[in-house]
Design a protein around this motif. Structure first.
Motif, PDB file in Angstrom:
ATOM      1  N   GLY A  66       0.796  -1.226   0.000  1.00 16.70           N
ATOM      2  CA  GLY A  66       0.000   0.000   0.000  1.00 16.70           C
ATOM      3  C   GLY A  66       0.824   1.270   0.000  1.00 16.70           C
ATOM      4  N   PHE A  67       2.116   1.145   0.125  1.00 11.67           N
ATOM      5  CA  PHE A  67       3.024   2.300   0.106  1.00 11.67           C
ATOM      6  C   PHE A  67       4.041   2.107  -1.002  1.00 11.67           C
ATOM      7  CE2 PHE A  67       1.465   4.228   3.940  1.00 11.67           C
ATOM      8  CZ  PHE A  67       1.033   3.169   4.721  1.00 11.67           C
ATOM      9  N   VAL A  68       4.310   3.188  -1.740  1.00 11.64           N
ATOM     10  CA  VAL A  68       5.226   3.091  -2.875  1.00 11.64           C
ATOM     11  C   VAL A  68       6.293   4.170  -2.789  1.00 11.64           C
ATOM     12  CG1 VAL A  68       3.555   1.998  -4.406  1.00 11.64           C
ATOM     13  CG2 VAL A  68       3.713   4.497  -4.326  1.00 11.64           C
ATOM     14  N   ILE A  69       7.417   3.878  -3.426  1.00 10.02           N
ATOM     15  CA  ILE A  69       8.570   4.767  -3.339  1.00 10.02           C
ATOM     16  C   ILE A  69       8.296   6.124  -3.976  1.00 10.02           C
ATOM     17  CG2 ILE A  69       9.595   3.833  -5.442  1.00 10.02           C
ATOM     18  CD1 ILE A  69      12.351   4.189  -4.112  1.00 10.02           C
ATOM     19  N   ASP A  70       7.503   6.155  -5.032  1.00  3.51           N
ATOM     20  CA  ASP A  70       7.244   7.422  -5.697  1.00  3.51           C
ATOM     21  C   ASP A  70       6.491   8.392  -4.787  1.00  3.51           C
ATOM     22  OD1 ASP A  70       6.670   6.041  -9.033  1.00  3.51           O
ATOM     23  OD2 ASP A  70       8.506   6.480  -7.914  1.00  3.51           O
ATOM     24  N   LYS A  71       5.655   7.858  -3.927  1.00  2.00           N
ATOM     25  CA  LYS A  71       4.862   8.675  -3.023  1.00  2.00           C
ATOM     26  C   LYS A  71       5.639   8.989  -1.736  1.00  2.00           C
ATOM     27  CE  LYS A  71       1.111  10.519  -1.194  1.00  2.00           C
ATOM     28  NZ  LYS A  71       0.558  11.817  -1.683  1.00  2.00           N
ATOM     29  N   PHE A  72       6.417   8.043  -1.272  1.00 12.07           N
ATOM     30  CA  PHE A  72       7.134   8.191   0.005  1.00 12.07           C
ATOM     31  C   PHE A  72       8.619   7.849  -0.160  1.00 12.07           C
ATOM     32  CE2 PHE A  72       3.461   8.907   2.601  1.00 12.07           C
ATOM     33  CZ  PHE A  72       2.441   8.128   2.065  1.00 12.07           C
ATOM     34  N   PRO A  73       9.355   8.631  -0.931  1.00 11.37           N
ATOM     35  CA  PRO A  73      10.789   8.334  -1.060  1.00 11.37           C
ATOM     36  C   PRO A  73      11.515   8.512   0.267  1.00 11.37           C
ATOM     37  CG  PRO A  73      10.204  10.399  -2.161  1.00 11.37           C
ATOM     38  CD  PRO A  73       8.921   9.765  -1.752  1.00 11.37           C
ATOM     39  N   ILE A  74      12.456   7.623   0.500  1.00 14.57           N
ATOM     40  CA  ILE A  74      13.197   7.592   1.771  1.00 14.57           C
ATOM     41  C   ILE A  74      14.682   7.620   1.467  1.00 14.57           C
ATOM     42  CG2 ILE A  74      13.848   6.053   3.674  1.00 14.57           C
ATOM     43  CD1 ILE A  74      10.928   5.135   3.751  1.00 14.57           C
ATOM     44  N   SER A  75      15.409   8.379   2.256  1.00 15.41           N
ATOM     45  CA  SER A  75      16.866   8.329   2.183  1.00 15.41           C
ATOM     46  C   SER A  75      17.418   7.822   3.496  1.00 15.41           C
ATOM     47  CB  SER A  75      17.443   9.719   1.875  1.00 15.41           C
ATOM     48  OG  SER A  75      17.442  10.522   3.039  1.00 15.41           O
ATOM     49  N   ARG A  76      18.577   7.174   3.417  1.00 16.85           N
ATOM     50  CA  ARG A  76      19.254   6.683   4.631  1.00 16.85           C
ATOM     51  C   ARG A  76      20.755   6.794   4.374  1.00 16.85           C
ATOM     52  NH1 ARG A  76      19.028   2.726   8.903  1.00 16.85           N
ATOM     53  NH2 ARG A  76      20.470   3.773  10.319  1.00 16.85           N
ATOM     54  N   PRO A  77      21.268   8.002   4.454  1.00 21.94           N
ATOM     55  CA  PRO A  77      22.667   8.213   4.061  1.00 21.94           C
ATOM     56  C   PRO A  77      23.693   7.677   5.048  1.00 21.94           C
ATOM     57  CG  PRO A  77      21.706  10.238   4.900  1.00 21.94           C
ATOM     58  CD  PRO A  77      20.591   9.249   4.795  1.00 21.94           C
ATOM     59  N   ASN A  78      23.323   7.522   6.315  1.00 21.57           N
ATOM     60  CA  ASN A  78      24.260   6.988   7.305  1.00 21.57           C
ATOM     61  C   ASN A  78      23.487   6.283   8.417  1.00 21.57           C
ATOM     62  OD1 ASN A  78      23.480   8.989   9.341  1.00 21.57           O
ATOM     63  ND2 ASN A  78      24.598  10.463   8.068  1.00 21.57           N
ATOM     64  N   LEU A  79      24.205   5.839   9.433  1.00 20.09           N
ATOM     65  CA  LEU A  79      23.590   5.002  10.463  1.00 20.09           C
ATOM     66  C   LEU A  79      22.827   5.781  11.526  1.00 20.09           C
ATOM     67  CD1 LEU A  79      26.439   2.382  10.960  1.00 20.09           C
ATOM     68  CD2 LEU A  79      24.219   2.003   9.888  1.00 20.09           C
ATOM     69  N   THR A  80      22.790   7.101  11.416  1.00 22.51           N
ATOM     70  CA  THR A  80      22.071   7.891  12.428  1.00 22.51           C
ATOM     71  C   THR A  80      21.016   8.814  11.839  1.00 22.51           C
ATOM     72  OG1 THR A  80      23.696   9.698  12.354  1.00 22.51           O
ATOM     73  CG2 THR A  80      24.125   7.897  13.926  1.00 22.51           C
ATOM     74  N   PHE A  81      20.763   8.752  10.558  1.00 16.89           N
ATOM     75  CA  PHE A  81      19.899   9.752   9.930  1.00 16.89           C
ATOM     76  C   PHE A  81      19.070   9.132   8.814  1.00 16.89           C
ATOM     77  CE2 PHE A  81      18.741  14.091   9.215  1.00 16.89           C
ATOM     78  CZ  PHE A  81      18.580  14.250   7.848  1.00 16.89           C
ATOM     79  N   SER A  82      17.848   9.636   8.674  1.00 15.31           N
ATOM     80  CA  SER A  82      16.980   9.224   7.581  1.00 15.31           C
ATOM     81  C   SER A  82      16.008  10.352   7.282  1.00 15.31           C
ATOM     82  CB  SER A  82      16.203   7.954   7.954  1.00 15.31           C
ATOM     83  OG  SER A  82      15.321   7.565   6.918  1.00 15.31           O
ATOM     84  N   THR A  83      15.519  10.372   6.058  1.00 22.55           N
ATOM     85  CA  THR A  83      14.442  11.295   5.696  1.00 22.55           C
ATOM     86  C   THR A  83      13.326  10.540   5.015  1.00 22.55           C
ATOM     87  OG1 THR A  83      15.280  11.865   3.493  1.00 22.55           O
ATOM     88  CG2 THR A  83      16.101  13.176   5.355  1.00 22.55           C
ATOM     89  N   LEU A  84      12.120  11.045   5.225  1.00 26.18           N
ATOM     90  CA  LEU A  84      10.927  10.567   4.533  1.00 26.18           C
ATOM     91  C   LEU A  84      10.307  11.767   3.838  1.00 26.18           C
ATOM     92  CD1 LEU A  84       8.558   8.407   4.133  1.00 26.18           C
ATOM     93  CD2 LEU A  84       7.515   9.516   6.111  1.00 26.18           C
ATOM     94  N   THR A  85      10.041  11.630   2.550  1.00 32.58           N
ATOM     95  CA  THR A  85       9.352  12.680   1.815  1.00 32.58           C
ATOM     96  C   THR A  85       7.934  12.225   1.517  1.00 32.58           C
ATOM     97  OG1 THR A  85      11.404  13.492   0.833  1.00 32.58           O
ATOM     98  CG2 THR A  85       9.352  14.085  -0.276  1.00 32.58           C
ATOM     99  N   VAL A  86       6.985  13.090   1.768  1.00 27.29           N
ATOM    100  CA  VAL A  86       5.602  12.841   1.375  1.00 27.29           C
ATOM    101  C   VAL A  86       5.366  13.692   0.125  1.00 27.29           C
ATOM    102  CG1 VAL A  86       3.186  12.791   2.088  1.00 27.29           C
ATOM    103  CG2 VAL A  86       5.008  12.535   3.798  1.00 27.29           C
ATOM    104  N   SER A  87       5.169  13.035  -0.994  1.00 28.69           N
ATOM    105  CA  SER A  87       5.144  13.718  -2.283  1.00 28.69           C
ATOM    106  C   SER A  87       3.724  13.979  -2.765  1.00 28.69           C
ATOM    107  CB  SER A  87       5.868  12.861  -3.340  1.00 28.69           C
ATOM    108  OG  SER A  87       7.186  12.578  -2.951  1.00 28.69           O
TER     109      SER A  87
END
Lengths: 113, 116
Positions: free
Chosen positions: B60-81
């Protein structure tokens, strides 16, 4: 599919009276069990957890829960409610495989003066 | 334990725009989770973010709608597009310490999103 049931969507008690929030889970394996609390405009905080040690688990703020395997239950209790206990409570189960954590639908606890 | 900081704590957005939510953890963790909590509802897992690999999305969730980044072991982002009013929810970042059946989840305080 594994599931978690919280039979009461809303529980209302008077301050100073006991609290009982019910949680049942579907059972194929022995899980780990958690209760989380969410106060308004806050994230979730762990109250207590059961991980196959003592079946009666004591948590923060006077809460405790008893794991009953035969009943597949993990009900949360507190002897005397305080106004600050008013919040949303989630029962969470971890069967230890796949996407581990399954959340119950939540029970909103109201404490009346 | 783990201390998780999320930004923004709340925002009001216009339909059709996108918003990126940041999650910072005070220690290195392997897996980070993004949950959605719709008004009056329980938590639903959006995706699991591992450092160095693509996020794993739930049904029910797709990358185009909710792209996620995880550049290192302490940080992440979620985008709601391309937001719509149906995206109005609390979005929560979570990490698991002590991986395995006895591990527990730690949560940030959430990002409360209202879409007009």
């Amino acid at each position: 599919a594994q599931s978690v049931t919280q039979l009461d969507s809303h529980v209302s008690v008077s301050e100073g009276t006991p609290v009982l929030l019910r949680c049942n889970y579907s059972s194929s394996y022995s899980p780990s069990l958690f209760w989380y609390v969410q106060h308004p405009n806050k994230g979730l905080q762990l109250l207590l957890k059961y991980t196959s040690a003592a079946t009666l688990v004591k948590g923060i703020n006077g809460f405790e829960a008893e794991f009953k395997k035969s009943e597949t239950s993990f009900h949360l209790t507190k002897p005397s409610a305080h106004m600050s206990d008013a919040a949303e409570y989630f029962c969470v189960v971890n069967w230890g495989y796949g996407q581990n954590f399954v959340f119950g639908p939540g029970t909103r606890l109201s404490v009346l003066p | 334990s783990a201390v998780i900081s999320q930004k923004p704590s709340r925002d009001i957005c216009q339909r059709g725009t996108s918003l990126t939510i940041q999650c910072q953890v005070d220690s290195q963790v392997t897996m980070m989770f993004w949950y959605r909590q719709q008004p009056g509802q329980s938590l639903t897992l959006i995706a699991t973010a591992n450092q160095g690999s693509e996020a794993t999305y739930e049904s029910g969730f797709v990358i185009d709608k909710f792209p996620i980044s995880r550049p290192n072991l302490t940080f992440s982002t979620l985008t709601v597009s391309n937001m719509s009013p149906e995206d109005s929810s609390i979005y929560l970042c979570s990490v698991e310490k002590d991986r395995g059946p006895t591990g527990e989840l730690f949560f940030g305080e959430g990002s409360r999103l209202t879409v007009l």
